[in-house]
Write an enzyme that holds these catalytic residues in place. Structure first.
Site, PDB file in Angstrom:
ATOM      1  N   GLY A  69      19.808  -6.802 -42.605  1.00 42.65           N
ATOM      2  CA  GLY A  69      19.699  -7.561 -43.849  1.00 42.65           C
ATOM      3  C   GLY A  69      19.914  -9.059 -43.684  1.00 42.65           C
ATOM      4  N   SER A 127      16.432  -5.888 -39.830  1.00 42.39           N
ATOM      5  CA  SER A 127      15.453  -6.937 -40.164  1.00 42.39           C
ATOM      6  C   SER A 127      14.073  -6.711 -39.550  1.00 42.39           C
ATOM      7  CB  SER A 127      15.991  -8.320 -39.779  1.00 42.39           C
ATOM      8  OG  SER A 127      17.176  -8.599 -40.506  1.00 42.39           O
ATOM      9  N   HIS A 149      25.355   5.330 -41.280  1.00 41.29           N
ATOM     10  CA  HIS A 149      24.856   3.955 -41.383  1.00 41.29           C
ATOM     11  C   HIS A 149      26.043   2.979 -41.368  1.00 41.29           C
ATOM     12  CE1 HIS A 149      23.046   0.338 -43.041  1.00 41.29           C
ATOM     13  NE2 HIS A 149      21.894   0.830 -42.625  1.00 41.29           N
ATOM     14  N   GLU A 178      21.093   0.080 -34.630  1.00 40.19           N
ATOM     15  CA  GLU A 178      21.043  -1.011 -35.606  1.00 40.19           C
ATOM     16  C   GLU A 178      22.194  -1.992 -35.363  1.00 40.19           C
ATOM     17  OE1 GLU A 178      18.820   0.259 -39.404  1.00 40.19           O
ATOM     18  OE2 GLU A 178      20.898   0.862 -39.625  1.00 40.19           O
ATOM     19  N   ASN A 221      14.771   2.843 -45.341  1.00 37.90           N
ATOM     20  CA  ASN A 221      16.103   3.099 -45.889  1.00 37.90           C
ATOM     21  C   ASN A 221      16.209   2.252 -47.155  1.00 37.90           C
ATOM     22  OD1 ASN A 221      18.795   3.317 -46.497  1.00 37.90           O
ATOM     23  ND2 ASN A 221      19.520   2.150 -44.720  1.00 37.90           N
ATOM     24  N   TRP A 222      16.078   2.931 -48.276  1.00 37.39           N
ATOM     25  CA  TRP A 222      16.034   2.189 -49.549  1.00 37.39           C
ATOM     26  C   TRP A 222      17.403   1.653 -49.966  1.00 37.39           C
ATOM     27  CZ3 TRP A 222      12.434   5.027 -53.606  1.00 37.39           C
ATOM     28  CH2 TRP A 222      11.114   5.040 -53.103  1.00 37.39           C
ATOM     29  N   LYS A 223      18.463   2.191 -49.377  1.00 36.13           N
ATOM     30  CA  LYS A 223      19.835   1.808 -49.753  1.00 36.13           C
ATOM     31  C   LYS A 223      20.050   2.047 -51.255  1.00 36.13           C
ATOM     32  CE  LYS A 223      19.830  -1.250 -45.851  1.00 36.13           C
ATOM     33  NZ  LYS A 223      20.451  -2.340 -45.139  1.00 36.13           N
ATOM     34  N   GLU A 278      26.721   0.542 -43.117  1.00 34.60           N
ATOM     35  CA  GLU A 278      27.266   0.262 -44.456  1.00 34.60           C
ATOM     36  C   GLU A 278      28.179   1.393 -44.922  1.00 34.60           C
ATOM     37  OE1 GLU A 278      23.467  -0.531 -46.288  1.00 34.60           O
ATOM     38  OE2 GLU A 278      23.293  -2.323 -45.037  1.00 34.60           O
TER      39      GLU A 278
HETATM   40  P1  PGA Z   1      17.182  -4.241 -42.956  1.00 35.82           P
HETATM   41  O1  PGA Z   1      18.065  -2.914 -42.992  1.00 35.82           O
HETATM   42  O2  PGA Z   1      15.817  -3.829 -42.433  1.00 35.82           O
HETATM   43  O3  PGA Z   1      17.127  -4.719 -44.366  1.00 35.82           O
HETATM   44  O4  PGA Z   1      17.852  -5.190 -42.029  1.00 35.82           O
HETATM   45  C1  PGA Z   1      18.001  -1.952 -41.982  1.00 35.82           C
HETATM   46  C2  PGA Z   1      18.979  -0.852 -42.237  1.00 35.82           C
HETATM   47  O5  PGA Z   1      20.105  -1.138 -42.677  1.00 35.82           O
HETATM   48  O6  PGA Z   1      18.680   0.335 -42.002  1.00 35.82           O
END
Ligand code: PGA
Length: 249
Positions: A173, A213, A95, A167, A10-12, A97
Site C-alpha cells: 500500500g 504495490s 496477512h 509481501e 485482496n480487497w481488504k 495487516e
Molecule cells: P497493495 O496490497 O497491492 O495495495 O500493496 C497488497 C496486499 O496487501 O496484499
C-alpha cells in the site's frame, strides 16, 4: 514443471455487497485468461453475492481470513465450514495487516493453515519482513522462520497445493514496489526452504506470489521471474488495472 500462475486480488476492508457485485460485473470481461488462476479475495459479507456474480466466469472467490476452530462460541469469527459451504476455494492466512492489527502470530497462522487444509481450502499463506528487518539484513532468516512455523505438521501433499504470498511489509500500500531482484531473491529462498522441508518435487510444485504495490506496469517483469508465480494484489485489484495485471503478458 510448469506451474500455473495465480493472480489474486485482496480487497481488504473495501466494497459493500452491492459494490462488490458491480465491481465483478465491471472486471469480469477484463480478467478472462487461460494462463492463470484468477481469485478475488473479498470481505466475508461479500462472499455470497460475489460467488453469485462470478458464476460462469473464470473468477474464483476467496476469503481474507478464517478462524481455526470448527464452530462455537467465537463471536464474530468465520469458520472454514462456512467458507466451504458458500463455495470458497482459497483463503488468505496471516496477512501482515492481520498480524499487525489483530494480533495474529506465526502460531495462529499455523493453526489456520492446518484447519484450512483439513477442510479442503487452499491457503494463501502470507509472509514478509518489515523495513527495519530488511535494513538489518535479516530478511531471509525471518522469512524462513515464518515459513517453517506456518508449515509445522503440514504434509508434503498439502504443501504442494499451498500458495505462499511474499509481501514485504514496506511495499504494501505504499506504492514502493520491491525491485524485481529483491522479490525474486526472497521467493527463491522460500522455494529453497520448502525444498529443505519437503524435497524437490514439493518445492517445484508450490506456487509463490509476490505482493506489495503490484501494478499493471510492474507485473510483467515481476511475474516473469523464475520463482514468482503470480501476485497478491491489493489496491490495484479494485480497478480496471486488475485486468491488465491478470493479462500481464
Ligand atoms: P497493495 O496490497 O497491492 O495495495 O500493496 C497488497 C496486499 O496487501 O496484499
Amino acid at each position: 514443471m510448469a506451474r500455473k500462475k495465480i493472480i489474486a486480488g485482496n480487497w481488504k476492508m473495501n466494497m459493500t455487497p452491492s459494490e462488490a457485485v458491480a465491481l465483478i460485473e465491471k472486471l469480469k470481461p477484463l480478467v478472462v485468461t487461460d494462463e492463470a488462476d484468477v481469485v478475488f479475495c473479498v470481505p466475508a459479507i461479500d462472499i455470497i453475492p460475489a460467488i453469485e456474480a462470478a458464476k460462469g466466469t473464470n473468477i474464483q472467490i476467496g476469503a481474507e481470513n478464517m478462524y481455526f476452530e470448527e464452530k462455537g462460541a467465537f463471536t464474530g469469527e468465520i469458520s472454514p465450514a462456512m467458507l466451504v459451504d458458500a463455495g470458497v476455494k482459497y483463503v488468505i492466512i496471516g496477512h501482515s495487516e492481520r498480524r499487525e492489527y489483530f494480533a495474529e502470530t506465526d502460531e495462529t497462522v499455523n493453526k489456520k493453515v492446518l484447519k484450512a487444509f483439513e477442510h479442503g481450502l487452499t491457503p494463501i499463506i502470507c509472509c514478509g519482513e518489515s523495513l527495519t528487518q530488511r535494513e538489518q539484513g535479516i530478511t531471509i532468516d525471518w522469512i524462513r522462520q515464518q515459513i517453517k512455523i506456518a508449515f509445522l505438521n503440514v504434509t508434503a501433499q498439502q504443501a504442494e497445493s499451498a500458495v505462499i504470498a511474499y509481501e514485504p511489509i514496506w511495499a504494501i500500500g505504499t506504492g514502493k514496489v520491491a525491485t524485481t531482484e529483491q522479490a525474486q531473491e526472497v521467493c527463491a529462498a522460500i522455494r529453497a526452504c520448502i525444498g529443505e522441508l519437503y524435497g524437490a518435487d514439493t518445492a517445484a510444485a508450490i506456487r509463490i506470489q509476490y505482493g506489495g504495490s503490484v501494478s499493471a506496469s510492474s507485473a510483467p517483469e515481476l511475474f516473469a521471474q523464475a520463482d514468482i508465480d503470480g501476485g497478491l494484489v491489493g489496491g490495484a485489484s479494485l480497478k480496471e488495472d486488475f485486468g491488465k495485471i491478470v493479462n500481464y503478458k
